[in-house]
Design a protein around this motif. Structure first.
Motif, PDB file in Angstrom:
ATOM      1  N   ARG A   1     -11.728  -2.100  -2.829  1.00 16.96           N
ATOM      2  CA  ARG A   1     -11.483  -2.837  -1.859  1.00 16.96           C
ATOM      3  C   ARG A   1     -11.621  -4.564  -1.635  1.00 16.96           C
ATOM      4  N   SER A   2     -10.756  -4.754  -0.790  1.00 19.84           N
ATOM      5  CA  SER A   2     -10.470  -6.218  -0.183  1.00 19.84           C
ATOM      6  C   SER A   2      -9.954  -7.392  -1.048  1.00 19.84           C
TER       7      SER A   2
ATOM      8  N   TYR B   1      -5.119  -4.526  -6.093  1.00 17.00           N
ATOM      9  CA  TYR B   1      -5.231  -2.972  -7.479  1.00 17.00           C
ATOM     10  C   TYR B   1      -4.479  -3.347  -8.876  1.00 17.00           C
TER      11      TYR B   1
ATOM     12  N   ASP C   1       0.640  -1.634   0.088  1.00 20.99           N
ATOM     13  CA  ASP C   1      -0.076  -0.009   0.014  1.00 20.99           C
ATOM     14  C   ASP C   1       0.993   0.895  -0.050  1.00 20.99           C
TER      15      ASP C   1
ATOM     16  N   THR D   1      -8.312   1.217  -7.348  1.00 16.79           N
ATOM     17  CA  THR D   1      -8.126   0.256  -5.848  1.00 16.79           C
ATOM     18  C   THR D   1      -9.395  -0.693  -5.524  1.00 16.79           C
TER      19      THR D   1
END
Length: 240
Positions: free
Chosen positions: A219-220, A223, A196, A217
């Motif tokens: 989420r969870s 990328y 990150d 991005t």
């Protein structure tokens, strides 16, 4: 475009090593371990380059190379022969049979990758992989240079490799664990949050005020490069 490399080798540990390193370099890899299966697989998949072991079960690499050159559909496929037979007569025989290059085991992975790039530059210049583009972003691996919308970007070595990995598979979501393996390597211990941090640095380096961020991005998940960005005209992307 991604070059497709077929590895025809019956040594499992070497196959695993080749698959890992070739995939890490951005190639699409397929594995064949048997001489009898090799010719069917070649005609079916039509790879861009073949890594061919000399000593194979049932049909030798020399015979496979000879048959490749005799078949019109695949005769121009470049072949790099991998073998423990290092005598001059063996090298000459391999090259005269039709191999484009010849590498003796054990070999350096760095040297093999360099030879693959050299053979692809000669036979498949559009797949040589020295320059990658995504929208208005251009990454030159040889010059270690990145440009966006005609301006130079200043990336650290980790950010350069991170961008390179993402540009090899636009739209694909890479997990943090996958990025750790591909950028830092499996043998290096790095905390997961380090990914990150470096994605943040990469974003800061490639985006200036008003630019549209090409990095998505998920989420969870991880990328990815946003495929819709590459379809956006450069001037519009620069204005956001």
């Amino acid at each position: 475009m991604t070059a497709r490399v077929m590895v025809i080798e019956d040594e499992e540990s070497l196959c695993a090593l080749l698959e890992y390193n070739l995939t890490r370099e951005g190639y699409k890899v397929s594995l064949v371990s048997d001489g009898d299966e090799a010719l069917y697989a070649i005609e079916d998949e039509k790879p861009d380059l073949i890594l061919l072991d000399w000593m194979l079960p049932h049909v030798s690499g020399i015979e496979i190379c000879r048959q490749i050159r005799a078949r019109s559909e695949v005769k121009d496929t470049p072949v790099i022969m991998l073998t423990a037979r290092g005598e001059e007569d063996d090298r000459i025989r391999g090259l005269e049979t039709g191999a484009d290059d010849y590498l003796t085991k054990p070999f350096s992975m760095t040297e093999l990758l360099a030879r693959i790039r050299a053979v692809l530059r000669r036979s498949r210049p559009t797949l040589a992989g020295d320059v990658a583009t995504f929208g208005d972003i251009i990454l030159d691996r040889q010059a270690h240079r990145v440009r966006r919308a005609e301006r130079d970007l200043h990336l650290g070595p980790t950010e350069f490799k991170l961008l390179d990995v993402l540009m090899q598979r636009p739209g694909r979501v890479f997990s943090r664990e996958q990025l750790l393996d591909l950028v830092w390597g499996r043998d290096v211990y790095v905390e997961i949050r380090t990914v990150d941090v470096h994605v943040g640095r990469l974003r800061k380096a490639i985006n200036r005020r008003g630019d549209r961020d090409p990095i998505r991005t998920v989420r969870s998940a991880g990328y990815a490069l946003d495929e819709t960005y590459a379809a956006t005209p450069a001037r519009q992307a620069a204005r956001g």
